[in-house]
Enzyme design. Structure first.
Site, PDB file in Angstrom:
ATOM      1  CG  HIS C 199     -23.500  14.193  24.965  1.00 36.31           C
ATOM      2  ND1 HIS C 199     -22.354  14.158  25.714  1.00 36.31           N
ATOM      3  CD2 HIS C 199     -23.229  15.013  23.911  1.00 36.31           C
ATOM      4  CE1 HIS C 199     -21.438  14.920  25.139  1.00 36.31           C
ATOM      5  NE2 HIS C 199     -21.923  15.442  24.062  1.00 36.31           N
ATOM      6  CG  HIS C 214     -18.366  17.682  17.569  1.00 35.82           C
ATOM      7  ND1 HIS C 214     -19.295  18.628  17.949  1.00 35.82           N
ATOM      8  CD2 HIS C 214     -18.249  16.843  18.633  1.00 35.82           C
ATOM      9  CE1 HIS C 214     -19.717  18.356  19.178  1.00 35.82           C
ATOM     10  NE2 HIS C 214     -19.103  17.276  19.623  1.00 35.82           N
ATOM     11  CG  HIS C 246     -19.530  22.019  25.581  1.00 40.52           C
ATOM     12  ND1 HIS C 246     -19.426  22.884  24.525  1.00 40.52           N
ATOM     13  CD2 HIS C 246     -18.851  20.904  25.206  1.00 40.52           C
ATOM     14  CE1 HIS C 246     -18.727  22.317  23.553  1.00 40.52           C
ATOM     15  NE2 HIS C 246     -18.359  21.114  23.941  1.00 40.52           N
ATOM     16  CE1 TYR C 255     -17.241  20.722  19.631  1.00 38.06           C
ATOM     17  CE2 TYR C 255     -17.833  23.020  19.874  1.00 38.06           C
ATOM     18  CZ  TYR C 255     -18.144  21.687  20.038  1.00 38.06           C
ATOM     19  OH  TYR C 255     -19.353  21.335  20.586  1.00 38.06           O
ATOM     20  CD  GLU C 265     -16.429  18.121  22.203  1.00 41.97           C
ATOM     21  OE1 GLU C 265     -17.101  17.068  22.118  1.00 41.97           O
ATOM     22  OE2 GLU C 265     -16.865  19.163  22.730  1.00 41.97           O
TER      23      GLU C 265
END
Lengths: 307, 307, 307, 307
Positions: C199, C214, C246, C255, C265
């Site tokens: 991503h 974040h 994740h 985090y 992060e």
């Protein structure tokens, strides 16, 4: 405690050709911390997580190598115990007075059949590891270079390996953890431990006496081995082998050289060993795999270069 | 050798509610190896790099928890030495005959002030670590799950922590490596070592006796901690904390639970400790950081859940 | 090249309450490098391996959060292409003149249905990564703190997630790599990529607009994640979750919060993704596992704290 | 999406001397998954995290080497676009009908000036990565050996490196990420990318045509590199270099050989690269450091052994 007698590798005095490049190497590259100098011009260094004043002593000389290798014992009584054990075993001992090395108590010195000077001592000035004894963090700020946590061991070259191993086992209560045997079945390598480490000192045969093969520094992980290798490459430090692994001890390793030609090692891992564990034997045919587990090829300089 | 007396954590007998799910957990998930069963239905397991027949014994029962925790001592003479030391200290000992546990010699058992049954023994059947003693590789084929290299320690809950620590120190020669103090300065946590490990057993205060906080398994790296966490997630194993770190011992950790609610730990790292190193103290205010170095928050269940 | 169009996350402008503590955090702790300041008092920072002048801009303000998030596109022609695509799609664009951000060309800005200001730009002053273009080493000397290699992505909170994802897919040629669906099957989370990363931007639903969840920084390994966690603990930086993982993207994560409450992060890993790969869906029931793969428990603040 | 055109290395067809040992090597040691065989006796393999039916094809032959190397392009239209671009560039193309390789659409093949057969194709049967598209875990059970996540790239040997690089850049839109120059300044090595990877194909000069230097497989971490090295040692797989690192691409590496003498690589890391990043140049003097960043010594066989 179960941990008594001879505790650990306490110091090694190394000869270096020029102090300047040596200090750059051991302080900026390896990341040891200078803690003292003495009137003779010797420089005292330690790894960050060691508590005592020093573990590495550098002495400028006209040839590289090791002057002596010292083990810390539990206390003064233990020192006398082993002084007597050595004498009873027929080994001549010499007593180096307290203070000859900075902040260090009396040392009992003897020579091994392999021609190395080994010392025992019970007392050394406390320096600390840069962390408080109350609520300490897991590492101190300001670490440099490869930042080993401790001086781990030395590997020594010389002849009379079986006799030397026997002395460590019988007079000093070391355990033989691993051995290398030659084509004729004789012991040509001995890995010896005074703790649960896979080795605290090792000897490998060669036709001379009193040679230093390498001085080893302990890193915390395989990733720190990679980081150390990056530093070596960036700074053109000569690397002989690694990142790699030993079959002997299972340790992860890099062999490299200081500016005087003394071999260093960064070391991580190695199994935990107890005295009821079997002795491991490496045969002549598989010794290259035992030493150079990654690659299986005997690196030529490994058997020719020492100091 | 310097390594004498009490050598190491040798075994723990755990109560599990149902043997089937427990075996799935400890064999397929944790990756222990089943080596024996006995007439009572107990199942004997070991971690791959242990040499003795077993380190974990599972007993089906109607409640979880720990029956007893055993240390291996150097030899029979050492066993008698500590039997006498315990008796002289005023502790009642019980002698469990050889063979009560499979392949295990006589055990000398006593109860700590904290209400835990601790045993010493000198002999256990050799099983091996799956590698030959001649030219061994660095790990055997066929490892499963998180594949710890050894059972590492237990942490126990109970009252009378200072008295329990004193017993381990004075009658059994353990070292106090770290302690947690309460708001009034009293010792509420004691980390004790019989080796150069940061701890071989630990006690943390609670207002009852004889509780098990966790059983810990040693992994070889922070990456194996990640791998273990992946396995826990894939298999919906309840995780309490981690991957994380302890300030106490510096160990990298995951706390998780077996199907009966016994807490397990995967553990890597922790410093090497010698008896001349200072004792580390954690104050009440910083205890959450000491236990949960990543996060600094006391996990509620840490102090409420035990078995 | 196959890599055309919108290249990468180029910058994010963050609001911080006080510049001093913010700079301490982002420079000394995170380890970003300050490269410029402007007349408005904004401070420009970059991660070491980025080539352009900056990726993070800090602006002192009376509330934390994100002013805008910018993507670098291949060239001026591409910028005009997407300006037209956005206009054709029915989105109003604003042109920010060159120089409004230091060393940065004209920016084309628009607002997403979720209430976030997104920018595209084609030109930014080159700064370099501290390594020469001829015979470079693998990292430069002098890195500090967690030393991320790059600003990686932001996750944004707002409503109208399906409409926002559609805009990125249809007007900007992003790929939807993963989506989270609510109990009724509607899309409540969208992970979108303009590259082979899992991503480059993500959106998660909440009943307000324009919130920052974040800002993420890329680390090189799981061991650097551990190192970053050590730094957070040593320096009492508030940590919300991690070291963890994740399920979405498979990324390894921590985090934590800057002094103004903006969530940061540290991120490593995540699969390589190509446009012919399937879109991954996370159901409502498994969303906690998807976000907190280690632990499976939705951390309360994850859905309540944003800026 | 920004990711268009030529997507990625899609497959390589390797010649092996005997299928049996080759399959043992690629399936049990490397850990690829067999997905198909065809009437010609070819065996199709894939790495676990690849979605398409295969990436490695083994063909039994009387000499080792590479038959062809194929790239997947975005779609049929893209395939025709590049067929035309190649033709316009003056390169003869051959169309291999759909189905010649199992589950694979039409391939457009051409020969590089360096004498290698390169293919483009738009369609290949989907196989999946062993994980569901809904709530997937981070890796599937049952992985074996070194378990690379993907086939990463090949390095090819031949002459006419500048002409070959030019073809990839001008007709196929690849980026030149790094180049090696000879003593006279001519390009003797070209590293080319169609994505944000540091390279998707590389060429190094030698005085012959069409030679394969190595086939590379991507591992997830430096620790997986260690694990792969352990497997190589345990199984006496010949290792040429590593675990080590390249200065070129910064990748962590091991070079080793399959039973037919084809060189393999396990590869991790390498920077992310965008088209606006500078091209990196390695001079003749520093090429050994560029290739063998750990050690700095050109390994003799690196330049003499290929297939």
């Amino acid at each position: 405690m179960a941990m008594t007698g001879i505790l650990r590798p306490g110091h090694v005095q190394l000869r270096v050709m020029e102090l300047g490049p040596a200090l750059h190497h051991y302080k900026e590259m390896v990341g040891l911390i200078e803690t003292a100098r003495d009137a003779e011009g010797r420089v005292y260094l330690k790894a960050w997580d060691e508590q005592d004043l020093f573990s590495i002593v550098l002495r400028e000389a006209d040839r590289p190598g090791m002057d002596f290798y010292g083990f810390k014992v539990l206390d003064a009584k233990t020192l006398e115990h082993y002084a007597k054990r050595l004498t009873d075993y027929g080994v001549a001992i010499e007593r180096i007075p307290a203070g000859e090395l900075k902040g260090t108590g009396e040392r009992v010195r003897f020579e091994t059949p392999s021609g190395h000077l080994i010392e025992l001592y019970a007392q050394k000035q406390h320096f600390g590891n840069g962390l408080p004894d109350v609520n300490p963090d897991v590492w101190p700020d300001g670490l440099k270079g490869m930042h080993p946590s401790r001086f781990d061991h030395v590997l020594l070259n010389g002849d009379s390996i079986p006799e030397t191993a026997k002395l460590f086992q019988e007079a000093l209560d070391f355990d033989l953890s691993e051995r290398i045997v030659g084509p004729d079945g004789s012991m040509v390598g001995a890995f010896l431990a005074c703790s649960t480490k896979a080795h605290d000192v090792a000897f490998i045969h060669e036709e001379s006496k009193g040679r230093l093969h390498h001085v080893s520094f302990h890193l915390e992980s395989w990733d720190e081995i990679r980081h150390a290798a990056d530093i070596m490459s960036k700074n053109y430090i000569p690397v002989e082998y690694g990142p790699g692994r030993h079959g002997l001890t299972r340790g992860l390793t890099i062999y490299f050289f200081d500016p005087s030609g003394n071999r260093n090692e960064t070391f991580h891992g190695g199994y935990i060993r107890y005295p009821d564990h079997p002795v491991i034997t490496w045969t002549h045919e598989e010794t290259p795999k035992g030493i150079f587990y990654y690659g299986h090829k005997m690196v030529e300089s490994f058997v020719t270069a020492n100091t």
